[in-house]
Structure formats: structure tokens, C-alpha cells
Design a protein around this motif. Structure first.
Motif, PDB file in Angstrom:
ATOM      1  N   ILE A 119       0.850  -1.196   0.000  1.00  0.00           N
ATOM      2  CA  ILE A 119       0.000   0.000   0.000  1.00  0.00           C
ATOM      3  C   ILE A 119       0.886   1.247   0.000  1.00  0.00           C
ATOM      4  N   ASP A 120       0.504   2.229  -0.793  1.00  0.00           N
ATOM      5  CA  ASP A 120       1.287   3.465  -0.908  1.00  0.00           C
ATOM      6  C   ASP A 120       1.463   4.153   0.452  1.00  0.00           C
ATOM      7  N   VAL A 159      -1.238   6.522   1.617  1.00  0.00           N
ATOM      8  CA  VAL A 159      -2.414   5.915   2.257  1.00  0.00           C
ATOM      9  C   VAL A 159      -2.115   5.628   3.720  1.00  0.00           C
ATOM     10  N   TRP A 160      -0.947   5.054   3.992  1.00  0.00           N
ATOM     11  CA  TRP A 160      -0.570   4.766   5.375  1.00  0.00           C
ATOM     12  C   TRP A 160      -0.580   6.036   6.216  1.00  0.00           C
ATOM     13  N   ALA A 178      -2.396   8.629   5.812  1.00  0.00           N
ATOM     14  CA  ALA A 178      -3.697   9.293   5.828  1.00  0.00           C
ATOM     15  C   ALA A 178      -4.544   8.920   7.045  1.00  0.00           C
ATOM     16  N   THR A 238      -8.521   5.460   6.477  1.00  0.00           N
ATOM     17  CA  THR A 238      -8.145   5.346   5.063  1.00  0.00           C
ATOM     18  C   THR A 238      -7.434   4.033   4.806  1.00  0.00           C
ATOM     19  N   VAL A 239      -6.552   3.649   5.710  1.00  0.00           N
ATOM     20  CA  VAL A 239      -5.832   2.382   5.561  1.00  0.00           C
ATOM     21  C   VAL A 239      -6.811   1.213   5.594  1.00  0.00           C
ATOM     22  N   SER A 252      -9.948   1.177   4.789  1.00  0.00           N
ATOM     23  CA  SER A 252     -10.733   1.143   3.551  1.00  0.00           C
ATOM     24  C   SER A 252      -9.945   0.532   2.411  1.00  0.00           C
ATOM     25  N   GLU A 253      -8.671   0.895   2.323  1.00  0.00           N
ATOM     26  CA  GLU A 253      -7.829   0.351   1.258  1.00  0.00           C
ATOM     27  C   GLU A 253      -7.589  -1.145   1.455  1.00  0.00           C
TER      28      GLU A 253
END
Length: 203
Positions: free
Chosen positions: A38-39, A42-43, A45, A49-50, A52-53
Motif C-alpha cells: 500500500i502506498d 495511504v498509510w 492518511a 483510510t488504511v 478502507s484500502e
């Protein structure tokens, strides 16, 4: 551990990950690899957010597993001797409506699977297109569930003319089991599509 359980929407994956190691049954390594990639944006955020991803990644991975299982079931149906009897002297003729429906829906399932694989391979899969595929697969599965019994019954009737009664019953029983497994795989794939769609942004 308690704060994980009190806010499962954020921490459910990590609870499963941790429990898997405790039980000696870690989560699938490919799934873990995808989560690890994961980008950073995203981490950074935040946990919502994590989460959800991760849910999107997990749902997509589970959908891929369902597709693989469905393709395996389709291959079994195509290769089984019972399926080859449809339209032959050992089973109901192709003029029989259930047999024709089976042949048609088998081709339709393959077509939907191909479209499904193409769609989820896109950077931004279309929820509406995936929904159409899921509905098509679900409708096919309901038709299959309705007529697979008719195919098995027809094989018993026709098979008894050429084979020993016990052999005909075994063939019909194997056919019913095979078709039922396929129907369940189609329904599982449709449900996995809907689960994946829930993780996607509207569009």
C-alpha cells in the motif's frame, strides 16, 4: 487487544492477521504482500483510510479466488463423462429444454467470467459494470438450480435403457453433484463481486 475489538472497522484485518499467527494459520501470503505494498500516502492518511484500502484489497483478492474456483468448476463440468452424455444416447437429447439451457448458460458463464477478469484488471473498475456481471451470473445460477435436477432425472430415464440401473443412477447422481457445485460457485462469485463493489467509489 481490546481497542481492536471495540473498533473492528479499523482493525479487523490486523486482528485476523494477529490471530492467524497465534493459531499457526497465517493469512495468505499474497494477501499480506498486497497490503504491505500500500502506498505511503495511504498509510499516512490515518487508520480509516488504511482500513478502507485494505478492505478493497481483501475483497478483490477474495473475488479473484472465487473466479479461480468457478473456472475450475467449469472445467470439471466440461471434462466430466456425465456432461458428455447430454445430447448423446446416454442422456437427454439436446432438443430437451433443460439440456439446451445448460449448454447455453455454460457458454454465458464463460463469457461473464472473461468480462469480469477484464474489468477487475482495470485501474478503476466500474461498479455499474461489475454489478451487471454479478446480476447476470446470479440469474444464470438460479436457472441452473431449477433445471439441473431435470437433467439428472433425464439421465436416469435414458441411461437405464443402455446401462445397468445402478450405473445410470450413479451417473445421474454424479451429474447432479457436479452441476450443484457449479451453481454454488457461480453464486459465490456473484456475492464476491457485490462485496468488492461496496469497497469501490461510486461511478
Amino acid at each position: 487487544m481490546y481497542f481492536w475489538k471495540n473498533d473492528g472497522s479499523k482493525w479487523s484485518f490486523w486482528l485476523d492477521w494477529y490471530q492467524g499467527f497465534l493459531d499457526g494459520k497465517p493469512l495468505d501470503w499474497e494477501l499480506q504482500r498486497r497490503v504491505a505494498l500500500i502506498d505511503n500516502a495511504v498509510w499516512n492518511a490515518g487508520p480509516e483510510t488504511v482500513a478502507s484500502e485494505i478492505e478493497r484489497i481483501r475483497s478483490r483478492y477474495e473475488l479473484e479466488q472465487e473466479i479461480a474456483n468457478l473456472k475450475e468448476q467449469l472445467a470439471i463440468v466440461q471434462d466430466t463423462p456425465a456432461a458428455s452424455l447430454i445430447g448423446d444416447n446416454g442422456g437427454p437429447p439436446l432438443e430437451d429444454a433443460p439440456a439446451r439451457a445448460f449448454q447455453t448458460d455454460l457458454a454465458l458463464i464463460w463469457k461473464q467470467v472473461e468480462e469480469l477478469e477484464e474489468e477487475i484488471a482495470k485501474p478503476t473498475p466500474s461498479p455499474s459494470q461489475l454489478g451487471k456481471i454479478a446480476k447476470a451470473l446470479w440469474d444464470i445460477s438460479r436457472r441452473m438450480a431449477a433445471y439441473c435436477g431435470s437433467i439428472a432425472d433425464g439421465m436416469i430415464r435414458e441411461g437405464s435403457k443402455e446401462m445397468a440401473k445402478a450405473g445410470a443412477k450413479w451417473t445421474a447422481g454424479a451429474t447432479a453433484v457436479t452441476f450443484t457445485a457449479q451453481t454454488e460457485s457461480v453464486q459465490s462469485a456473484a456475492k464476491a463481486i457485490w462485496a468488492f463493489v461496496k469497497t469501490l467509489p461510486p461511478g
